[in-house]
Write a protein that holds these residues in place. Structure first.
Motif, short mmCIF file in Angstrom:
data_model
loop_
_atom_site.label_atom_id
_atom_site.label_comp_id
_atom_site.label_asym_id
_atom_site.label_seq_id
_atom_site.Cartn_x
_atom_site.Cartn_y
_atom_site.Cartn_z
N ALA A 61 0.83 -1.21 0.00
CA ALA A 61 0.00 0.00 0.00
C ALA A 61 0.87 1.26 0.00
O ALA A 61 0.53 2.25 -0.66
CB ALA A 61 -0.92 -0.01 1.22
N THR A 65 0.88 4.15 -2.85
CA THR A 65 0.65 5.53 -2.47
C THR A 65 1.78 6.44 -2.97
O THR A 65 1.53 7.55 -3.45
CB THR A 65 0.55 5.65 -0.94
N VAL A 68 1.45 6.81 -6.83
CA VAL A 68 0.31 7.67 -7.16
C VAL A 68 0.63 9.12 -6.82
O VAL A 68 0.34 10.04 -7.60
CB VAL A 68 -0.95 7.20 -6.41
N THR A 135 -4.84 7.62 -9.84
CA THR A 135 -3.91 8.67 -10.26
C THR A 135 -4.65 9.82 -10.95
O THR A 135 -4.38 11.00 -10.68
CB THR A 135 -2.85 8.09 -11.20
N HIS A 138 -6.59 11.82 -8.26
CA HIS A 138 -5.73 12.67 -7.45
C HIS A 138 -5.19 13.84 -8.27
O HIS A 138 -5.01 14.96 -7.73
CB HIS A 138 -4.58 11.86 -6.87
N SER A 199 -2.18 14.11 -1.96
CA SER A 199 -2.36 12.77 -2.50
C SER A 199 -2.07 11.71 -1.43
O SER A 199 -2.79 10.71 -1.34
CB SER A 199 -1.44 12.57 -3.71
N ALA A 206 -9.94 8.25 -3.05
CA ALA A 206 -9.30 6.97 -3.36
C ALA A 206 -10.24 5.80 -3.09
O ALA A 206 -10.20 4.79 -3.81
CB ALA A 206 -8.01 6.83 -2.55
N SER A 210 -10.51 3.50 -6.37
CA SER A 210 -9.52 2.44 -6.34
C SER A 210 -10.15 1.11 -6.71
O SER A 210 -11.37 0.95 -6.75
CB SER A 210 -8.88 2.34 -4.96
N THR A 216 -4.42 2.22 -1.37
CA THR A 216 -3.46 3.19 -0.88
C THR A 216 -3.25 3.01 0.62
O THR A 216 -4.02 2.33 1.30
CB THR A 216 -3.94 4.62 -1.17
#
Length: 272
Positions: A61, A65, A68, A135, A138, A199, A206, A210, A216
């Motif tokens: 994760a 993160t 991204v 992505t 964000h 982000s 997210a 996701s 994330t």
């Protein structure tokens, strides 16, 4: 009366900062706790950091993160800078009000609505949720923050520097890269850092965008906290705080060095 009010102001400020930062301090302290119980101090230990780096779920994760954050912050910085240049340099064009409203809409839009809207968009175009959708989401969220930061610097920018460069024969593109870009670079760096931090911190958007393999770190932490806080979570949050703090310090030092260099160049030009 003044002494009383001064004492009241000091106490209010101290209590306010304590309310904001004392939980963070406790989180960092208990990340070094020997005991499994996060509310009982059992001695100093770093074993939870070792356990954190062996936790495959949290490390995956974290890697998602970081990727991204870097990609979305970079793309958002480019798009936000272009949007700021457009709004600052071209004050009159058809659709300017609509364009500025679309750029700054995420600033005032609740994240739940933004996340749901992006989810419906991705479903409508048939885009599978995953790393790419997070992505893009964000980037959409953070671009407006970059535009605000860069636009505030461009408003105070001395256009005579560009005019002097073009009078000396420099084309517009070269003028931008050699005159404008170095001057606004501190604002661009600050915008990138802000976008990257937002982000890292995002959970709501997210969660909507996701998919499998794109969990994330905030989502992972939230899912585990619902079952109970563990020392590994404290360690992960401490590492995240340290990364953000180091990034902010580095950005501040870079901006300060650039400002000092700019002042030296101005003094040298005045002497010459």
């Amino acid at each position: 009366m003044n002494a009383t009010w001064s004492r009241f102001n000091v106490i209010s400020i101290v209590l306010g900062f304590a309310f904001l930062y004392l939980p963070i301090v406790l989180l960092v302290v208990f990340s070094f706790n020997e005991s499994k119980l996060v509310t009982v101090w059992g001695g100093f230990s770093t074993k939870w950091y070792v356990s954190l780096f062996h936790n495959r779920g949290l490390m995956d994760a974290t890697w998602v993160t970081a990727r991204v954050g870097v990609i979305s912050a970079t793309v958002a910085t480019v798009l936000g800078t272009l949007a700021a240049l457009t709004l600052t340099r071209y004050t009159r064009f058809r659709g300017r009000l609509l364009f500025s409203g679309m750029v700054f809409a995420p600033l005032v839009m609740p994240e739940v609505i933004t996340g749901l809207s992006l989810l419906l968009l991705f479903v409508a175009v048939g885009l599978d949720r995953g790393f790419l959708t997070v992505t893009l989401a964000h980037t959409t969220l953070t671009m407006c923050f970059v535009a605000v930061v860069v636009q505030s610097r461009l408003i105070t920018f001395d256009r005579s520097l560009e005019e002097a460069a073009m009078d000396l024969g420099a084309p517009p593109v070269r003028t931008f890269f050699q005159i404008t870009l170095p001057v606004i670079m501190p604002a661009i760096v600050s915008g990138w850092m802000l976008a990257f931090t937002l982000s890292l911190d995002d959970l709501v958007i997210a969660s909507f965008t996701s998919g499998p393999g794109a969990t994330t770190l905030p989502m992972k932490i939230y899912s585990q906290v619902r079952l109970g806080v563990t020392p590994e979570i404290n360690a992960a949050c401490t590492v995240l705080i340290a990364v953000v703090a180091v990034g902010v310090i580095i950005a501040s030092l870079v901006n300060k060095s650039r400002e000092v260099q700019r002042q030296r160049d101005e003094q040298a030009a005045q002497r010459g």
